[in-house]
Scaffold this active site. Sequence first.
Site, PDB file in Angstrom:
ATOM      1  N   LYS A 208     -23.721 -22.589  -5.453  1.00 11.18           N
ATOM      2  CA  LYS A 208     -23.922 -21.352  -6.221  1.00 11.18           C
ATOM      3  C   LYS A 208     -22.751 -22.183  -7.844  1.00 11.18           C
ATOM      4  CE  LYS A 208     -21.493 -17.697  -4.973  1.00 11.18           C
ATOM      5  NZ  LYS A 208     -22.151 -16.723  -5.055  1.00 11.18           N
TER       6      LYS A 208
ATOM      7  N   HIS B 292     -20.791   0.137  -8.912  1.00  7.01           N
ATOM      8  CA  HIS B 292     -20.898  -0.548  -7.714  1.00  7.01           C
ATOM      9  C   HIS B 292     -21.131   1.413  -7.125  1.00  7.01           C
ATOM     10  CE1 HIS B 292     -20.738  -1.648  -3.409  1.00  7.01           C
ATOM     11  NE2 HIS B 292     -19.925  -0.377  -2.900  1.00  7.01           N
TER      12      HIS B 292
HETATM   13  C1  GAR Z   1     -26.814   0.297  -8.748  1.00  8.32           C
HETATM   14  O1  GAR Z   1     -27.168   1.939  -7.953  1.00  8.32           O
HETATM   15  C2  GAR Z   1     -25.722  -0.330  -8.623  1.00  8.32           C
HETATM   16  O2  GAR Z   1     -24.574   0.400  -8.788  1.00  8.32           O
HETATM   17  C3  GAR Z   1     -25.792  -1.223  -7.054  1.00  8.32           C
HETATM   18  O3  GAR Z   1     -27.730  -1.619  -7.458  1.00  8.32           O
HETATM   19  C4  GAR Z   1     -28.454  -0.648  -7.690  1.00  8.32           C
HETATM   20  C5  GAR Z   1     -29.135  -1.192  -8.628  1.00  8.32           C
HETATM   21  O4  GAR Z   1     -29.767  -0.514  -9.563  1.00  8.32           O
HETATM   22  N1  GAR Z   1     -25.264  -2.116  -6.778  1.00  8.32           N
HETATM   23  C6  GAR Z   1     -24.301  -2.910  -5.564  1.00  8.32           C
HETATM   24  O5  GAR Z   1     -24.927  -2.175  -5.097  1.00  8.32           O
HETATM   25  C7  GAR Z   1     -23.589  -3.879  -6.079  1.00  8.32           C
HETATM   26  N2  GAR Z   1     -22.636  -4.246  -4.806  1.00  8.32           N
HETATM   27  P1  GAR Z   1     -30.690  -0.674 -10.355  1.00  8.32           P
HETATM   28  O6  GAR Z   1     -31.481  -1.722 -10.457  1.00  8.32           O
HETATM   29  O7  GAR Z   1     -31.971  -0.280 -10.534  1.00  8.32           O
HETATM   30  O8  GAR Z   1     -30.039  -1.050 -11.637  1.00  8.32           O
END
Ligand code: GAR
Length: 194
Positions: A65, A109
Amino acid sequence: MKRIAVFASGNGSNFQAILDANKSGALNAKVALLVCDRSDAFAIERAEKEGVPAFVFNPKNFFDKAAYESDILEYLETMKIDFIALAGYMRLVGSTLLEKYEGRIVNIHPSLLPEFPGKDAIGQALTAAADKTGATVHFVDSGMDTGQIIAQESVTIEPGETRETLQKKIQQIEHTLYPAVIEKLLNGTKETIQ
Ligand code: GAR
């Protein structure tokens, strides 16, 4: 005007919402960079269409990382990035980026944190038979969705709710909430940040 980098791993609908808020004047910041850890992510197409430079990397090509975050950091510094918005970036941020940007990295989130942190927050809420869930914007620290909460909005889980319907409801609120919170953090006063 502050310069933002958005980090995404997939579809990038929240990245798009940030770009759209920028175009409509609701968000006064320069969306200057997309950082993406998957070469097949649709977010990259969105960046191309909007003329936003993308830094795409494959974590497997790096020793660890710290190695890929050093490359990202170099890019962020070259691009004079002030602020980072994680938008569906499915990796924990490490100390290399946190040392330089802690307090200036936020995440969205899909749950009412501290409930349902980590992967598949929507599935977790359905499995728990919760009657509500939602979206949270929080500062990023070294933990898994443990940073200080900045804003939350809830949605009701209806009987018969499916993963698809719930995800749609949550994303709808995310797309308004996230750009608005970023605008407040970058351009608002302390009092406007709830
Ligand atoms: C979103 O709903 C965000 O809240 C979630 O991933 C999705 C991405 O959607 N994030 C997580 O789960 C982080 N732990 P997108 O690529 O269409 O923006």
